[in-house]
Scaffold this motif. Structure first.
Motif, mmCIF file in Angstrom:
data_model
loop_
_atom_site.group_PDB
_atom_site.id
_atom_site.type_symbol
_atom_site.label_atom_id
_atom_site.label_comp_id
_atom_site.label_asym_id
_atom_site.label_seq_id
_atom_site.Cartn_x
_atom_site.Cartn_y
_atom_site.Cartn_z
ATOM 1 N N ALA B 266 -35.623 -18.392 -28.759
ATOM 2 C CA ALA B 266 -34.756 -18.658 -29.911
ATOM 3 C C ALA B 266 -33.632 -17.636 -30.008
ATOM 4 N N ALA B 267 -33.798 -16.482 -29.344
ATOM 5 C CA ALA B 267 -32.743 -15.458 -29.361
ATOM 6 C C ALA B 267 -32.553 -14.936 -27.942
ATOM 7 N N ASN B 268 -31.318 -14.994 -27.477
ATOM 8 C CA ASN B 268 -31.013 -14.471 -26.143
ATOM 9 C C ASN B 268 -30.101 -13.251 -26.259
ATOM 10 N N PHE B 269 -30.429 -12.212 -25.505
ATOM 11 C CA PHE B 269 -29.562 -11.024 -25.445
ATOM 12 C C PHE B 269 -29.128 -10.829 -23.994
ATOM 13 N N PHE B 270 -27.821 -10.838 -23.774
ATOM 14 C CA PHE B 270 -27.292 -10.558 -22.434
ATOM 15 C C PHE B 270 -26.451 -9.295 -22.557
ATOM 16 N N LEU B 271 -27.058 -8.166 -22.341
ATOM 17 C CA LEU B 271 -26.340 -6.899 -22.544
ATOM 18 C C LEU B 271 -26.421 -6.051 -21.283
ATOM 19 N N GLY B 272 -25.261 -5.672 -20.760
ATOM 20 C CA GLY B 272 -25.213 -4.882 -19.528
ATOM 21 C C GLY B 272 -24.049 -5.324 -18.667
ATOM 22 N N ALA B 273 -24.188 -5.128 -17.358
ATOM 23 C CA ALA B 273 -23.099 -5.506 -16.445
ATOM 24 C C ALA B 273 -23.316 -6.931 -15.956
ATOM 25 N N PHE B 274 -22.295 -7.761 -16.119
ATOM 26 C CA PHE B 274 -22.382 -9.150 -15.658
ATOM 27 C C PHE B 274 -21.134 -9.502 -14.870
ATOM 28 N N TRP B 275 -21.317 -10.386 -13.908
ATOM 29 C CA TRP B 275 -20.179 -10.843 -13.122
ATOM 30 C C TRP B 275 -20.046 -12.361 -13.256
ATOM 31 N N THR B 293 -26.477 -13.141 -28.266
ATOM 32 C CA THR B 293 -25.684 -11.919 -28.387
ATOM 33 C C THR B 293 -25.432 -11.406 -26.975
ATOM 34 N N ALA B 294 -24.171 -11.156 -26.649
ATOM 35 C CA ALA B 294 -23.858 -10.672 -25.308
ATOM 36 C C ALA B 294 -22.940 -9.462 -25.410
ATOM 37 N N GLY B 295 -22.924 -8.670 -24.377
ATOM 38 C CA GLY B 295 -22.028 -7.517 -24.355
ATOM 39 C C GLY B 295 -21.931 -6.961 -22.958
ATOM 40 N N THR B 296 -20.738 -6.571 -22.562
ATOM 41 C CA THR B 296 -20.554 -5.989 -21.240
ATOM 42 C C THR B 296 -19.327 -5.084 -21.215
ATOM 43 N N GLY B 297 -19.317 -4.179 -20.267
ATOM 44 C CA GLY B 297 -18.153 -3.316 -20.065
ATOM 45 C C GLY B 297 -17.195 -3.928 -19.052
ATOM 46 N N GLN B 298 -17.502 -5.154 -18.588
ATOM 47 C CA GLN B 298 -16.652 -5.833 -17.611
ATOM 48 C C GLN B 298 -15.646 -6.697 -18.371
ATOM 49 N N PRO B 299 -14.409 -6.257 -18.518
ATOM 50 C CA PRO B 299 -13.458 -7.007 -19.344
ATOM 51 C C PRO B 299 -13.273 -8.456 -18.914
ATOM 52 N N HIS B 300 -13.349 -8.710 -17.589
ATOM 53 C CA HIS B 300 -13.065 -10.064 -17.120
ATOM 54 C C HIS B 300 -14.167 -11.058 -17.451
ATOM 55 N N GLN B 301 -15.335 -10.591 -17.873
ATOM 56 C CA GLN B 301 -16.394 -11.535 -18.233
ATOM 57 C C GLN B 301 -16.454 -11.767 -19.744
ATOM 58 N N LEU B 302 -15.720 -10.956 -20.501
ATOM 59 C CA LEU B 302 -15.761 -11.083 -21.961
ATOM 60 C C LEU B 302 -15.326 -12.465 -22.463
ATOM 61 N N PRO B 303 -14.248 -13.068 -21.887
ATOM 62 C CA PRO B 303 -13.855 -14.391 -22.390
ATOM 63 C C PRO B 303 -14.994 -15.406 -22.314
ATOM 64 N N PHE B 304 -15.786 -15.358 -21.255
ATOM 65 C CA PHE B 304 -16.883 -16.306 -21.100
ATOM 66 C C PHE B 304 -17.934 -16.093 -22.182
ATOM 67 N N PHE B 305 -18.195 -14.828 -22.478
ATOM 68 C CA PHE B 305 -19.185 -14.521 -23.520
ATOM 69 C C PHE B 305 -18.674 -14.950 -24.896
ATOM 70 N N VAL B 306 -17.401 -14.677 -25.137
ATOM 71 C CA VAL B 306 -16.820 -15.020 -26.444
ATOM 72 C C VAL B 306 -16.917 -16.533 -26.682
ATOM 73 N N VAL B 307 -16.680 -17.302 -25.617
ATOM 74 C CA VAL B 307 -16.689 -18.762 -25.735
ATOM 75 C C VAL B 307 -18.087 -19.298 -26.044
ATOM 76 N N SER B 308 -19.110 -18.740 -25.405
ATOM 77 C CA SER B 308 -20.418 -19.398 -25.487
ATOM 78 C C SER B 308 -21.478 -18.626 -26.276
ATOM 79 N N CYS B 309 -21.139 -17.471 -26.822
ATOM 80 C CA CYS B 309 -22.151 -16.702 -27.561
ATOM 81 C C CYS B 309 -21.777 -16.586 -29.047
ATOM 82 N N ASP B 310 -22.779 -16.290 -29.851
ATOM 83 C CA ASP B 310 -22.522 -16.134 -31.282
ATOM 84 C C ASP B 310 -21.884 -14.773 -31.573
ATOM 85 N N TYR B 311 -22.343 -13.748 -30.847
ATOM 86 C CA TYR B 311 -21.796 -12.391 -31.053
ATOM 87 C C TYR B 311 -21.532 -11.752 -29.695
ATOM 88 N N THR B 312 -20.420 -11.029 -29.612
ATOM 89 C CA THR B 312 -20.101 -10.358 -28.346
ATOM 90 C C THR B 312 -19.755 -8.893 -28.593
#
Lengths: 232, 371, 287
Positions: B266-275, B293-312
């Motif tokens: 019911a809750a997914n956390f994707f936090l760390g480095a993603f490509w 909830t997602a978060g990464t230090g990889q700027p190029h993956q942020l748009p994907f997280f913003v589109v499909s996650c509730d919190y980034t």
């Protein structure tokens, strides 16, 4: 004591690497080399740790008849088949216990490991990656909606960049006179990617780098230790 | 007679000194500056009559062996992999194949280890300033100074997400990125995992942590185990729930997608480095209806997280998360120090722009390590 | 309940989108047509790095990817090997991903078909295989290459390989090209090979990761050229003057991009209609 030793190690190794970055004289360069070698050795052994965890957790699911336990058999069988083929006949030029397996390679066209790699593993992996295209399409359909000024800006930019990245871009805007060449879609796309996009990325990168400095200092000084299983 | 000799010598020196520099063949070898004494820098400036060269080095028996032969009239070659504190002898043999002419120039140098990489001086200065500011704010916080930290909604929502999973009686999925333990993003993620694990232990909700690397798995075991212990629920800790999937990037993605579709967390956390896999993971999570909830230090993956996650969590917020969640004044102090770093960067960028416009090249050169 | 209805609707829409995308990709493959592409400055920069490096130079191509990204990165690998061989560079292949070594072998055997007996293993190219450790590996290569790779994938000793005779550290390498799908990969090469040892680094990445590396293409040449996705691979093929898998793959990709644009328009129409419905319902309620 259990968390004090790792903290001390983190402090010392962090400090040594930091100092060694500025002092090329021995023994500082050597410290860095030794620590990096240690990391390589530990990484190699950690692969074994991963394999044992994989076997353990899958065997446990099968013996407990957990929901969907049949999938775990598939994992173990795939793991075993690749391992045995690799051990017996090797891969590419590397020989295995039974040598190069010339006869098998002749009938299959390549060694059994390479055959499975090329005709089973590669298509499966590519399939997973190709899902990205489908998800990008559905996410674009959902996300690029005209709502506010910012979202409109994002939408327009996305359309320009997407069109600019296709072979149609040149055909569509080649009629624009040379004096206004910067309005041609490929050039407009390059401009967007190179300037506004890069500027924003740099801003995020710089602040993330500062975040790394802060986080590293907290770890080196032992203020942050929840990753060691010892939250303050 | 003696005077005549002196005058002739003077004239000779003058002729050499004032002759067309293009006509003089020069070659010298010097110890590469600011290094660990393992490199020699060879530089030459040749007249146009030469068409090939051979740079040779004397071995222990004094026999010259060729080490470089790419021809250029004005060039340099950096010889590496040498032993420090040893004298090396070289000769540069120049050829004119058409005329059958040749010239040999000699040089020698001793490799020396340096005590400081001078080209890294600006980096050291910046590092000292930023570290000092971080330490200053940590000490200020320790002395009880109130520090204001802005709200990070992605972190405030963690409790809500865990609460929702508890209500639905479904597990929580936590993916600590796909990088190994030597990536600071993974460490930052493990710090957040500690907090999430503590909450899941308190609420009695199952926590699943699939890992791509076995070292991350080991560290995650310790982190979660400790969190359960601190929450007073060591009995609820299940070691099998923190497991290794595979080192293969998309094999890992397939594994995690499978978990999401079968277990329906019911809750997914994707936090760390993603490509490239970020959207595949979060879109699958979106389909299962999980709060993400997602978060990464990889700027190029942020748009994907913003589109499909509730919190980034964007970039630095990932690193700040642990400090923010712990509310420990010392850790919050370090965040304030980072903000000073940002201010410094802004000032330096503006100063750099002004200096370049005004033609003060030294400013840029200094930060590039060119003195 | 309404949440479930929405989810079912979203799922149905997704299936339609997926079907349309399959058609958009399949039709140009079944009925091929020719669209021209043009080279961009980032690709040209990488091309020029290889073009301007003298013949005989030892270079590294790092295969930091696995079969999943083969469609985007393998055409780049093939084009770069071909270019390097045309310029008579001596290629050292290595991998920071476990399956990268096989990717290298496949790329070499593909290009070997064009060059035949001309290029000899051990003299013109060598595959040193996979090593775990990422950035740490590159740092150690800066001190001693042999300690990292004592043998190649064919189990030949480092010292017995003619190509590696005068190569002691990574500092003897003229340029590095990292074909990278993630971590470890191009970022490690930029930070270590270029940042620490000053070696020119060019890179090839998947299209989704490429924007993240743009900040490194700057005045300091942290990155000497970047190939982002299949389009850049097609551009590289164009610069080399041949039509390979990347060029052929551009047609389906272009059509797929157009479909996504059409989907964005459709998505906006759907939202606009929903808003209008809501507005009208509100007016009816108020009236």
């Amino acid at each position: 004591m259990k968390s004090k030793i790792p903290q001390l190690l983190a402090f010392l190794s962090g400090l040594v690497i930091l100092v060694a970055a500025f002092i090329p004289h021995t023994p500082f360069g050597m410290f860095e080399e030794t620590l990096t070698n240690w990391f390589m050795i530990i990484s190699s052994f950690a692969i074994l740790l991963g394999q044992s965890s994989l076997i353990q957790s899958n065997v446990a699911k099968i013996t407990q008849k957990a929901p969907n336990w049949k999938y775990h058999i598939a994992t173990l069988v795939s793991f075993g088949v690749m391992l045995i083929f690799g051990l017996l006949w090797g891969m590419e030029n590397t020989p295995g216990i039974l040598g190069q397996g010339e006869k098998l390679a002749e009938s299959l066209g390549s060694k059994p490991f390479d055959y499975l790699f090329e005709y089973a593993f590669m298509p499966l992996s590519s399939t997973m990656f190709s899902l990205l295209a489908f998800y990008i399409a559905s996410a674009a359909y959902r996300a690029f909606i005209m709502r506010t000024f910012e979202s409109n800006l994002l939408l327009i930019t996305a359309v320009i960049v997407m069109l600019g990245r296709t072979s149609f871009a040149t055909i569509l805007t080649s009629w624009i006179p040379d004096s206004l060449h910067f309005l041609r879609l490929p050039e407009l796309t390059d401009f967007i990617m190179q300037y506004p996009n890069t500027a924003a990325q740099r801003a995020i990168l710089i602040s993330a780098a500062l975040g790394v400095v802060g986080a590293s200092l907290r770890i080196i000084l032992g203020i942050e230790r929840s990753y060691l299983g010892g939250e303050k | 007679m003696k005077h005549l000799h002196l005058i002739l010598l003077f004239l000779l020196i003058s002729m050499v000194a004032f002759a067309n520099p293009e006509e003089i063949d020069t070659y010298y070898a010097e110890d590469a500056p600011w290094d660990d004494g393992t490199a020699v820098l060879h530089k030459w400036n040749l007249s146009a009559k030469w068409d090939s060269l051979s740079l040779q080095k004397a071995d222990s028996l004094g026999v010259y062996q060729e080490i470089f032969n790419e021809f250029s009239l004005s060039g340099q070659y950096k010889e590496t992999g040498l032993t420090p504190d040893i004298k090396h002898q070289y000769r540069l043999v120049l050829y004119n194949k058409e005329q059958g002419d040749s010239l040999t120039l000699f040089a020698e140098t001793t490799t020396q280890q340096q005590w400081f990489s001078m080209d890294k001086l600006p980096l050291l200065i910046l590092l000292l300033i930023i570290c000092s500011s971080v330490l200053y704010y940590i000490l200020s916080a320790r002395r009880g100074k109130e520090l204001f930290i802005r709200r990070i909604s992605g972190l405030d929502s963690i409790d809500e997400a865990i609460g929702r999973a508890t209500e639905k009686g479904k597990p929580i999925l936590y993916v600590p990125g796909i990088s190994d333990l030597n990536d600071i993003q993974t460490i930052a993620s493990l710090n957040i995992l500690n907090h999430v694990a503590m909450k899941s232990a308190e609420y009695g909700t199952e926590l699943l942590v699939p890992c791509r690397f076995s070292m991350v798995m080991s560290a995650a075991h310790e982190t979660v185990k400790d969190a359960y212990l601190k929450a007073g629920r060591p009995d609820a800790y299940k070691e099998d729930n923190i497991f290794y999937v595979t080192d293969d990037q998309f094999g890992f993605v397939a594994g995690v997608d499978g978990i999401m579709l079968r277990e329906m967390p019911a809750a997914n956390f994707f936090l760390g480095a993603f490509w490239a896999e970020s959207l595949i993971l979060t879109e699958t999570g979106f389909i299962t209806g999980a709060i993400q909830t997602a978060g990464t230090g990889q700027p190029h993956q942020l748009p994907f997280f913003v589109v499909s996650c509730d919190y980034t969590l964007i970039g630095e917020e990932l690193y700040a998360a642990s400090a923010y969640l712990s509310r420990d004044p010392q850790q919050l102090g370090s965040l304030k120090g980072q903000d000073f770093g940002k201010l410094l960067t802004i000032i330096l960028i503006l100063a750099g722009i002004i200096a370049e416009i005004a033609g003060f090249g030294w400013f840029k050169n200094f930060f590039e390590g060119v003195f | 309940m309404s949440e479930d209805i929405n989810l079912t609707k979203t799922l149905r829409e997704r299936r339609i989108i997926f079907l349309l995308l399959v058609l958009a990709v399949a039709i140009p493959i079944i009925f091929p047509f020719s669209l021209k592409t043009h080279s961009t400055p980032l690709t040209e920069k990488a091309f020029n790095l290889i073009e301007s490096t003298p013949a005989g130079s030892p270079v590294i191509i790092s295969f930091d990817y696995d079969p999943s990204t083969v469609t985007e990165l393998q055409p780049m690998a093939i084009a770069i090997i071909e270019h390097a061989w045309r310029k008579n560079h001596r290629i050292i292949a290595m991998a920071m991903w476990p399956q990268g070594s096989q990717m290298a072998d496949m790329a070499f055997s593909e290009v070997q078909k064009k060059f035949g007996e001309e290029k000899v293993y051990g003299v013109d190219y060598v595959n040193l295989g996979y090593k775990p450790g990422g950035m740490v590996i590159i740092q150690t290569m800066g001190r001693n290459l042999k300690t990292v790779f004592p043998k190649d994938t064919a189990m030949n000793d480092y010292d017995s390989i003619p190509l590696l005779k005068n190569i002691k550290t990574i500092k003897d390498i003229k340029y590095v090209v990292s074909l990278s799908a993630g971590d470890p990969g191009l970022r490690d090469w930029i930070m270590t090979a270029n940042g620490k040892f000053g070696i020119p680094v060019a890179g090839g990445t998947t299209a989704v990761s490429a924007p993240g590396f743009l900040p490194y293409v700057n005045d300091q040449n942290q990155l000497s050229g970047l190939l982002g996705g299949l389009k850049a691979a097609a551009e590289y093929e164009l610069l080399l003057g041949y039509e390979g898998t990347a060029s052929r793959g551009m047609n389906p990709q272009s059509i797929a991009h157009l479909l996504i644009l059409a989907l964005i328009v459709a998505g906006n129409i759907r939202v606009w209609r929903n808003r209008r419905k809501e507005k009208m319902a509100k007016e009816v309620n108020n009236g």
